[in-house]
Design an enzyme around this catalytic site. Structure first.
Site, PDB file in Angstrom:
ATOM      1  CG  ASP A  64      23.729 -12.008   1.316  1.00 10.74           C
ATOM      2  OD1 ASP A  64      23.561 -13.249   1.308  1.00 10.74           O
ATOM      3  OD2 ASP A  64      24.173 -11.376   0.344  1.00 10.74           O
ATOM      4  CG  MET A  97      -1.914  -1.154   1.216  1.00  4.78           C
ATOM      5  SD  MET A  97      -2.821  -1.316  -0.333  1.00  4.78           S
ATOM      6  CE  MET A  97      -3.374  -3.001  -0.182  1.00  4.78           C
ATOM      7  CB  CYS A  98       4.460   1.971   0.054  1.00 11.34           C
ATOM      8  SG  CYS A  98       4.811   1.746   1.790  1.00 11.34           S
ATOM      9  CG  HIS A  99       1.000   6.562  -2.088  1.00  4.45           C
ATOM     10  ND1 HIS A  99       0.657   6.385  -0.768  1.00  4.45           N
ATOM     11  CD2 HIS A  99      -0.152   6.770  -2.756  1.00  4.45           C
ATOM     12  CE1 HIS A  99      -0.654   6.491  -0.645  1.00  4.45           C
ATOM     13  NE2 HIS A  99      -1.179   6.721  -1.838  1.00  4.45           N
ATOM     14  CG  MET A 137       5.774   2.534   5.284  1.00  4.50           C
ATOM     15  SD  MET A 137       5.964   1.481   6.753  1.00  4.50           S
ATOM     16  CE  MET A 137       6.547  -0.030   6.013  1.00  4.50           C
ATOM     17  CD  GLU A 138       8.743   5.423   1.209  1.00  3.52           C
ATOM     18  OE1 GLU A 138       7.922   5.141   0.332  1.00  3.52           O
ATOM     19  OE2 GLU A 138       8.387   5.856   2.339  1.00  3.52           O
TER      20      GLU A 138
END
Length: 162
Positions: A132, A75-77, A117-118
């Protein structure tokens, strides 16, 4: 408590319409950590990791993740980011065999929706990249906690973690 806005009238997920919101300068800063063993700490510090410069690769991974957040968080733009930075800080207590790298992601844009969110995605991806690149020297690394430290701009105003 605010109303949940990610659901339509049928109760199904939707992407929030931000077309009516004003463009403002928005920033967000997130933090996470990677707890590691002494061998991994030494590899990162002396640049002897066989996969290369751990922090340089994690830096690029974090930036790429911020730019692609809308691709992995449904749902992120998609946003035009003005800036993304990842910082690393050691938290080491050799006497107690504590080796931890703190990661800080700062993201900035000018637009109708925030970049929390970013920033969280950038910090998480950078931490996962460290895992990793270093897993051959020890798989017991622990990532987290991951948190929003603060944000500026937008209708809801500024936020700073206490």
């Amino acid at each position: 408590m605010s109303e949940l806005t990610h659901f339509n009238e049928q109760g199904r997920a939707k992407m929030v319409d931000v077309s009516g919101k004003n463009d403002t300068v928005r920033t967000a800063r997130a933090k996470t950590a990677v707890l590691l063993n002494e061998a991994i700490y030494q590899q990162i510090k002396d640049g002897s990791n066989k996969k290369g410069d751990v922090f340089a690769v994690a830096q690029v991974a974090g930036i790429m993740a911020a730019k692609n957040t809308a691709q992995i968080i449904p749902m992120c733009h998609p946003l035009a980011l003005s800036g993304v930075d990842i910082e690393f800080e050691w938290n080491v207590d050799e006497a107690n065999a504590h080796y931890e790298v703190l990661l800080y992601a700062t993201v900035k844009t000018k637009g109708p929706t925030g970049v929390e969110m970013e920033a969280l995605t950038a910090a998480s991806a950078a931490a996962l990249t460290i895992y990793d690149m270093c897993k051959a020297a020890g798989k017991e690394m622990v990532i987290g906690p991951t948190m929003l430290l603060g944000k500026t701009g937008g209708k809801s105003g500024d936020y700073e973690r206490a």
